[in-house]
Design an enzyme around this catalytic site. Structure first.
Site, PDB file in Angstrom:
ATOM      1  N   GLU A   1       5.550   7.077  -2.803  1.00  0.00           N
ATOM      2  CA  GLU A   1       6.667   6.738  -1.919  1.00  0.00           C
ATOM      3  C   GLU A   1       7.979   7.194  -2.567  1.00  0.00           C
ATOM      4  O   GLU A   1       8.205   6.938  -3.741  1.00  0.00           O
ATOM      5  CB  GLU A   1       6.728   5.239  -1.642  1.00  0.00           C
ATOM      6  CG  GLU A   1       7.703   4.908  -0.533  1.00  0.00           C
ATOM      7  CD  GLU A   1       7.723   3.428  -0.177  1.00  0.00           C
ATOM      8  OE1 GLU A   1       8.047   3.099   0.968  1.00  0.00           O
ATOM      9  OE2 GLU A   1       7.433   2.600  -1.049  1.00  0.00           O
TER      10      GLU A   1
ATOM     11  N   ALA B   1       7.271  -1.926  -8.557  1.00  0.00           N
ATOM     12  CA  ALA B   1       5.919  -2.091  -8.013  1.00  0.00           C
ATOM     13  C   ALA B   1       5.834  -1.351  -6.690  1.00  0.00           C
ATOM     14  O   ALA B   1       6.842  -1.129  -6.019  1.00  0.00           O
ATOM     15  CB  ALA B   1       5.581  -3.569  -7.818  1.00  0.00           C
ATOM     16  N   MET B   2       4.596  -0.979  -6.314  1.00  0.00           N
ATOM     17  CA  MET B   2       4.378  -0.175  -5.115  1.00  0.00           C
ATOM     18  C   MET B   2       3.140  -0.656  -4.385  1.00  0.00           C
ATOM     19  O   MET B   2       2.091  -0.882  -4.984  1.00  0.00           O
ATOM     20  CB  MET B   2       4.229   1.303  -5.507  1.00  0.00           C
ATOM     21  CG  MET B   2       3.857   2.222  -4.363  1.00  0.00           C
ATOM     22  SD  MET B   2       5.100   2.211  -3.053  1.00  0.00           S
ATOM     23  CE  MET B   2       4.102   2.729  -1.660  1.00  0.00           C
TER      24      MET B   2
ATOM     25  N   ASN C   1       0.609   0.375  -2.540  1.00  0.00           N
ATOM     26  CA  ASN C   1      -0.534   1.176  -2.131  1.00  0.00           C
ATOM     27  C   ASN C   1      -1.616   0.262  -1.548  1.00  0.00           C
ATOM     28  O   ASN C   1      -1.975  -0.758  -2.134  1.00  0.00           O
ATOM     29  CB  ASN C   1      -1.101   1.926  -3.338  1.00  0.00           C
ATOM     30  CG  ASN C   1      -0.024   2.601  -4.135  1.00  0.00           C
ATOM     31  OD1 ASN C   1       0.632   3.516  -3.678  1.00  0.00           O
ATOM     32  ND2 ASN C   1       0.187   2.120  -5.359  1.00  0.00           N
TER      33      ASN C   1
ATOM     34  N   HIS D   1       5.623  -9.985  -2.582  1.00  0.00           N
ATOM     35  CA  HIS D   1       6.303  -8.907  -1.857  1.00  0.00           C
ATOM     36  C   HIS D   1       5.332  -7.774  -1.551  1.00  0.00           C
ATOM     37  O   HIS D   1       5.221  -7.312  -0.402  1.00  0.00           O
ATOM     38  CB  HIS D   1       7.465  -8.404  -2.720  1.00  0.00           C
ATOM     39  CG  HIS D   1       8.247  -7.283  -2.127  1.00  0.00           C
ATOM     40  ND1 HIS D   1       9.491  -7.454  -1.577  1.00  0.00           N
ATOM     41  CD2 HIS D   1       7.979  -5.953  -1.997  1.00  0.00           C
ATOM     42  CE1 HIS D   1       9.953  -6.293  -1.139  1.00  0.00           C
ATOM     43  NE2 HIS D   1       9.040  -5.359  -1.381  1.00  0.00           N
ATOM     44  N   GLU D   2       4.595  -7.331  -2.563  1.00  0.00           N
ATOM     45  CA  GLU D   2       3.693  -6.192  -2.361  1.00  0.00           C
ATOM     46  C   GLU D   2       2.514  -6.546  -1.459  1.00  0.00           C
ATOM     47  O   GLU D   2       2.045  -5.703  -0.678  1.00  0.00           O
ATOM     48  CB  GLU D   2       3.191  -5.672  -3.714  1.00  0.00           C
ATOM     49  CG  GLU D   2       4.275  -5.260  -4.685  1.00  0.00           C
ATOM     50  CD  GLU D   2       5.257  -4.260  -4.109  1.00  0.00           C
ATOM     51  OE1 GLU D   2       4.867  -3.452  -3.239  1.00  0.00           O
ATOM     52  OE2 GLU D   2       6.432  -4.284  -4.532  1.00  0.00           O
TER      53      GLU D   2
END
Length: 884
Positions: A166, A302-303, A305, A337-338
């Site tokens: 992203e 953080a991401m 996926n 959040h993720e």
């Protein structure tokens, strides 16, 4: 994605072939939206990717094979997709039916446009095809595309691979239609060193030892999703799992660190159960991992996926030697959040980056709500005020933008990851949920999920579902707050209280820090007002002026409960009453009032010393978060006195006198059974009193640092104590910290030590930290953080150094961050000349359409210079009057 405190934007790229930006809409009128933006032709769309990746981990290259099932919509002689830093060895197109000969196109790669174009001898007929590609690419050392992280362990240095796609970096690993609206399914295979673990979005379906030191790992097909959500990691990992409602929930860490992720694992399972209920749509994948990586990024922490969240160790692991209560709360909040993104963003995805806030604003709000609900002992509901303030800091200057913003380029998409998107988006949701009611809001969200699962949306798709569920006119209010920028301000005056009711006069204005006299925009503002001892009254303020009858004759708070996104400016008589009754207000209203008074005072709309009156009116036993916020504000005000020792000493005497009694009550050491917010306040006060030059705190921190008693430096205090020591370090102490950083083998602790080396107030030592940052010693992803940390106390020094060494610094910063990284180093300068330096940097190195970070930095510098010149004299006069 959870962004870091410093988010960033990408390098300048070729413009997309997109519709022009729509003109701003009038309040309450839907924006005239262009068709979904795309850089790519619309005549070919992918449906499935079969991808095989073989990384050369030592050589930092990758070999890939991709077979893409696609649909040609209309006759075309070319197929154009996204690819960056790739070389194609072969390409072949065959009909999906298997009938007909393979076509071999000519391949043209355009790295500037980040595309590869495949040209055929004659136009392709509409229909289904398979495009087979054999290619090579690069593995980076910053968090873009497929990247490597090197880290120290007790058994030596190791390297692991991770992906970060992203917003637009899948094209670095897979030739693809790398845009959110081009959803497809993926089947991924990776050939990795035998003995290492490979992790992707879906579970592995087979593992085959190839007999040459490598193993092929095949993963199950993914659901239909956007390219930016695809994930792969390879390394010497451990994995721990638990079960939550039929889903295997896991954490993946470097070998030996798995126990430090247990809290994250348990929290993820708790959050998944809560979200299954809230969204009314069960999590659809068989597993949900959270993968920890050493290192850092200037863009994100953080991401999301799908099925394989990526999180840097500093935001996932809890190391008892250094982690604090604040760290624990951050681990939970970021995981929440993720995981919220697994629905809002992954299952339902914005059509284009214009509506990024649909992902990020919602996930920010959802994480806040869930943290408060599942951990009431943390009392985190007051954090919504700080979140709102971070948005308002950007939203009050001319360079702000609407929550829904038209994005044309990859660079513009990257700079959309800011506090307007996250925190203002969250604040607007919080306000609208308060307006329609929690049950109606949830029903609208559930309908939205069911209607758009596996698809793409724009903001109005959500508003329509909420409005239908609530039976209230949500759309107009939502448009007012998301399609135009800025902050409403309500001026409050009260008439007499008669028959047990107080009549308020409310006049709508706009709060701005840099445009006095600006013609205000108009909003429909949901307002909750409450008098002491009375019931709250709700209304929507429209237009210029209105009145509101509030039950009760006591002090009246407008924006009671602080769910509204607006400033409240009370008439002097009203404020006097609030100041007198301040200790009686609910904690969240105390915090909201204080933040309004601070902002209004610094902008010259209220006497700046009114904030100090509220500080003096705050009881020692007030909510710990109130005192934590005060400590931060006093440190901020102290920073305006930088370079003026005599005036700063007078201010510091006042600030220390306010905080010292609170710290005496809290103490250095934790007490049995003390509340979690007190633990957070303890570290806040140590750091703040140390920064303010409190001799007792500095001496005690040094004593504990030098002590051989293990109890003198518990993990909860270690970072704060070392922070005080490092800030006031002499050369010998700095060298001792440097030696500890070089010797440390735990990445989480090592990274902290290098940041501490960069936090000294001694300019000569700060210069040494800057020079150290350009070496290989700190690690590839620590250098940018060190320079940024120096900028906290020495913004002019850090900015000048970074620009002077830009070619070297660029290699230390993930490309997504560069055009935002440099101006933010200068943002806290008090030198008017720095505005010209930032402008010169932007003119030379940033695309004209993507200079928002530079504009924000220049606006902040101008604002700070104005505060120092125009507001500090009033503070000085107040201090002289109240000394002793």
């Amino acid at each position: 994605m959870r962004r870091t405190l410093v988010t960033a934007v990408a390098l300048a790229l070729a413009s997309f072939t997109a519709a022009s930006t729509a003109a701003p809409a009038a309040p309450g009128v839907p924006m005239s939206r262009p068709a979904t933006t795309t850089q790519l032709p619309r005549n070919v769309v992918p449906t499935h990717y079969d991808v095989a990746i073989t990384p050369d981990i030592a050589g930092l290259t990758l070999a890939g094979k991709a077979t893409i099932a696609l649909q040609v919509i209309e006759p075309t002689p070319t197929i154009t997709l996204n690819a960056l830093d790739m070389t194609f060895a072969s390409a072949a197109l065959t009909p999906a039916s298997g009938k007909g000969r393979a076509l071999t196109p000519k391949v043209a790669v355009d790295n500037a446009a980040q595309t590869a174009t495949f040209t055929f001898d004659k136009p392709l007929a509409p229909g289904a095809y398979r495009l087979a590609l054999d290619y090579t690419g690069k593995i980076g050392t910053q968090a873009n595309g497929l990247f490597a992280i090197d880290y120290d362990t007790a058994s030596g240095s190791k390297r692991a691979l991770f992906t970060q796609f992203e917003n637009s970096d899948a094209r670095r690993m897979i030739p693809s239609w790398d845009e959110p609206a081009h959803k497809a399914t993926f089947t991924l295979t990776a050939t990795v060193p035998t003995g290492q673990m490979a992790v992707s979005n879906m579970p592995a379906t087979s593992t085959t030892d190839l007999g040459n030191g490598t193993t092929r790992v095949a993963f199950a097909p993914s659901p239909k999703m956007s390219t930016y959500l695809l994930f792969l990691s390879v390394g010497d990992f451990e994995r721990a799992t638990t079960q939550a409602e039929g889903v295997e929930v896991g954490v993946v860490t470097q070998r030996g660190a798995i126990d430090q992720a247990r809290f994250a694992l348990d929290s993820s399972a708790d959050v998944l159960r809560e979200y299954n209920d809230y969204f009314g749509t069960p999590y659809p994948l068989p597993k949900l991992d959270n993968v920890a990586s050493p290192g850092a990024s200037q863009f994100f922490s953080a991401m999301e996926n799908w099925g394989a969240i990526f999180t840097f160790e500093h935001t996932l692991l809890l190391d008892p030697s250094i982690s604090t209560q604040s760290d624990k709360q951050r681990v939970f909040a970021v995981a929440a959040h993720e995981i919220a993104h697994q629905w809002f963003g992954d299952l339902v995805t914005m059509s284009w980056w214009d509506d990024l806030w649909l992902n990020e604003g919602f996930a920010t709000w959802m994480a806040s709500r869930t943290t408060s609900m599942l951990h009431p002992e943390w009392n985190t509901q007051l954090e919504a005020i700080g979140s709102r303030e971070s948005a308002m800091a950007l939203d009050a200057v001319e360079s702000t933008h609407p929550v829904v913003q038209h994005v044309e380029t990859v660079e513009q998409a990257s700079q959309a990851f800011d506090s307007i998107t996250y925190e203002k988006g969250s604040a607007v949701i919080r306000m609208l949920e308060g307006y329609v009611g929690g049950d109606a809001w949830r029903e609208g969200v559930r309908s939205y999920m069911k209607a758009h699962a596996y698809g793409n949306t724009v903001s109005d798709d959500l508003w329509r579902e909420i409005q239908n569920a609530a039976g209230k006119p949500v759309l107009d209010i939502a448009h007012d707050f998301t399609l135009q920028p800025g902050i409403p301000m309500l001026r409050v005056a009260a008439g007499k209280c008669e028959n047990g009711r107080t009549t308020l006069t409310l006049t709508q204005d706009e709060f701005t820090r840099d445009r006095p006299g600006k013609t205000p925009l108009r909003w429909r503002v949901p307002v909750i007002a409450q008098a002491a001892g009375g019931e709250p009254v709700r209304t929507v303020v429209e237009g210029g002026t209105g009145t509101l009858d509030v039950p009760g004759c006591g002090t009246v708070i407008v924006n009671a409960g602080q769910s509204g996104y607006y400033r409240t400016l009370y008439a002097p008589a009203q404020f006097a009453g609030i100041r007198s009754d301040f200790a009686k207000l609910d904690a969240i209203d105390q915090l909201g009032v204080m933040n309004d008074v601070w902002a209004l005072g610094m902008a010259g709309l209220q006497t700046p010393s009114d904030y100090l009156d509220l500080v003096k009116a705050t009881p020692v036993d007030a909510d710990p978060q109130i005192w934590g916020d005060i400590a931060g504000a006093l440190r901020s005000l102290d920073n305006y006195y930088r370079g003026d020792a005599a005036r700063q000493a007078k201010f510091r005497a006042f600030a220390i006198a306010q905080l010292a009694p609170v710290f005496a009550r809290v103490g250095w050491d934790a007490k049995p059974g003390e509340a979690d917010p007190v633990k957070v306040l303890r570290t806040d006060l140590i750091e703040s009193l140390g920064a303010l030059g409190d001799r007792g705190v500095i001496d005690e921190a040094r004593r504990r640092y030098a002590s051989r008693d293990a109890n003198a430096l518990p993990g909860e205090l270690r970072r704060s104590v070392l922070g005080v020591v490092a800030r006031h370090a002499d050369a010998a102490t700095w060298e001792r910290l440097h030696a500890a950083a070089k010797a440390e083998k735990t990445p989480l602790v090592k990274d902290d030590l290098y940041m501490l080396l960069s936090s000294t107030q001694d300019a000569a030592l700060a210069q040494r930290a800057l020079e150290l940052a350009l070496t290989d010693e700190p690690g590839a992803t620590n250098s940018a953080g060190m320079i940024r940390t120096v900028a906290g106390l020495h913004p002019d020094l850090a900015f000048d150094f970074a620009v002077a060494h830009r070619e070297q610094v660029d290699t230390k910063v993930d490309s997504t961050s560069r055009s935002r990284y440099y101006p933010r180093l200068a943002s806290n300068s008090l030198d008017p000349a720095m505005v010209g330096k930032v402008r010169a940097y932007a003119d030379a190195h940033v695309a004209p359409s993507s200079r928002r970070a530079s504009e924000n930095a220049m606006a902040n510098i101008t604002y700070r210079v104005g505060v120092k010149k125009q507001r500090l004299p009033a503070i000085d006069a107040w201090l002289a009057k109240h000394k002793g």
